[in-house]
Design a protein around this motif. Structure first.
Motif, PDB file in Angstrom:
ATOM      1  N   ILE A   7       0.850  -1.197   0.000  1.00 55.69           N
ATOM      2  CA  ILE A   7       0.000   0.000   0.000  1.00 55.69           C
ATOM      3  C   ILE A   7       0.882   1.242   0.000  1.00 55.69           C
ATOM      4  O   ILE A   7       2.049   1.189   0.393  1.00 55.69           O
ATOM      5  CB  ILE A   7      -0.941   0.034   1.226  1.00 55.69           C
ATOM      6  N   SER A  27      -0.818   6.019   3.125  1.00 57.03           N
ATOM      7  CA  SER A  27      -2.157   5.496   3.357  1.00 57.03           C
ATOM      8  C   SER A  27      -2.541   5.627   4.831  1.00 57.03           C
ATOM      9  O   SER A  27      -1.696   5.544   5.722  1.00 57.03           O
ATOM     10  CB  SER A  27      -2.229   4.020   2.951  1.00 57.03           C
ATOM     11  N   LYS A  28      -3.845   5.780   5.079  1.00 53.86           N
ATOM     12  CA  LYS A  28      -4.304   5.842   6.477  1.00 53.86           C
ATOM     13  C   LYS A  28      -4.095   4.517   7.197  1.00 53.86           C
ATOM     14  O   LYS A  28      -4.173   4.452   8.427  1.00 53.86           O
ATOM     15  CB  LYS A  28      -5.780   6.230   6.531  1.00 53.86           C
ATOM     16  N   TYR A  29      -3.829   3.446   6.438  1.00 52.42           N
ATOM     17  CA  TYR A  29      -3.613   2.128   7.046  1.00 52.42           C
ATOM     18  C   TYR A  29      -2.136   1.813   7.257  1.00 52.42           C
ATOM     19  O   TYR A  29      -1.799   0.742   7.771  1.00 52.42           O
ATOM     20  CB  TYR A  29      -4.221   1.037   6.169  1.00 52.42           C
ATOM     21  N   PHE A  73      -8.542  -2.783   0.760  1.00 57.32           N
ATOM     22  CA  PHE A  73      -7.288  -2.502   1.470  1.00 57.32           C
ATOM     23  C   PHE A  73      -7.152  -3.451   2.660  1.00 57.32           C
ATOM     24  O   PHE A  73      -6.593  -3.096   3.704  1.00 57.32           O
ATOM     25  CB  PHE A  73      -7.225  -1.039   1.925  1.00 57.32           C
TER      26      PHE A  73
END
Length: 312
Positions: free
Chosen positions: A104, A108-110, A165
């Motif tokens: 990712i 990314s927010k993850y 995701f």
């Protein structure tokens, strides 16, 4: 339902959808397991990945341990022999493994809960082979989830934006030869998987056993062109046990077979880390009241379970 775990041709999802969905749903309601054949993943893709995995596991122990990340719960890279322990088991499993996660963007927010992958520089082509298999199994898993969604009256694309995701993991496993007599450990103790569904490629070696509703251990050795797909605890919780997460294990083979190594590669398909596992209203009824009135995020649930199996 016969005493044999079904194997179905997934091409029928396109050519005979209504009957395929009904048969697939029935298989999972009864067993929590099903074999999927004609899955479209080229054998060359599978073979290339296994050659890379075997090459890594044959490296010296100190080289492999350089890819272990302490405190990470084995999220990426290498987990040594004798670490993971099935819940409530006295003995660790007889295995070592590697984890590949989703690639990712690092903004990314993850990104905080989905770290970058590690790649062993000692094995040429490892990254391409491993991530190629990861992507192929991710796509196949999405098709299986589409069929399962239809079976419980959800839109076909229900899971699409909840797994795009997903913190999914490809886990190449090496079970070394067993040379000590009367060893109390087994290759993988009786357990249920944590995730939505698991896709196991390379289950053609004997050893996998599934616990039936009658309490009997049923061997499930798939043919080489079949990928074994089973329900995990997250999907069991989401569907209020309409799709059961079935206990399974990998037993030690008898006699000389025990002296041979075993390799397998499950793909654990997870939802996005912030997906809230909240019982689907379609799966609540007077006969099946809501067992999980309190929702939980998939990431928090994952952390709970990793603690139970001693990975964190």
């Amino acid at each position: 339902m016969s005493a044999a775990i079904p194997t179905l041709d997934i091409r029928r999802f396109d050519t005979d959808r209504v009957n395929f969905v009904a048969e697939l749903g029935a298989a999972y309601r009864e067993w929590g397991f099903c074999g999927i054949r004609n899955h479209g993943i080229p054998q060359a893709t599978i073979d290339a990945a296994y050659e890379a995995f075997k090459a890594f596991f044959s490296l010296p122990d100190d080289v492999k341990r350089a890819y272990n990340v302490p405190g990470s719960g084995g999220a990426r890279g290498y987990t040594p022999f004798g670490i993971e322990t099935a819940k409530d088991s006295r003995y660790p499993d007889l295995k070592e493994f590697w984890h590949v996660g989703r690639e990712i963007p690092r903004d990314s927010k993850y990104a905080e809960v989905m770290p970058e992958n590690l790649w062993p520089t000692e094995v040429a082509g490892f990254r391409d082979a491993a991530y190629g298999l990861y992507q192929a199994l991710d796509q196949l898993g999405s098709r299986v989830l589409s069929a399962l969604a239809l079976h419980i009256d959800l839109p076909q694309d229900y899971f699409a934006d909840k797994t795009n995701f997903g913190n999914s993991i490809l886990r190449p496993i090496h079970y070394p030869p067993i040379t000590a007599p009367d060893i109390p450990n087994v290759r993988a103790g009786a357990h249920e998987d944590i995730n939505l569904i698991t896709l196991l490629v390379g289950a053609s070696a004997a050893g996998l056993e599934v616990l039936s509703r009658k309490g009997e251990w049923v061997p499930f050795t798939a043919s080489e062109d079949t990928i074994v797909v089973n329900i995990g605890d997250m999907l069991q919780r989401l569907t209020n046990h309409v799709y059961p997460s079935t206990t399974h294990r990998v037993v030690n083979p008898p006699g000389e077979q025990a002296r041979k190594p075993r390799y397998s590669t499950p793909f654990f398909l997870h939802p996005n880390p912030d997906f809230m596992i909240e019982t689907l209203p379609q799966c609540i009824s007077a006969d099946n009241p809501n067992r999980y009135p309190t929702p939980i995020s998939s990431h928090e649930y994952l952390l709970e379970r990793l603690r139970e199996i001693k990975l964190i």
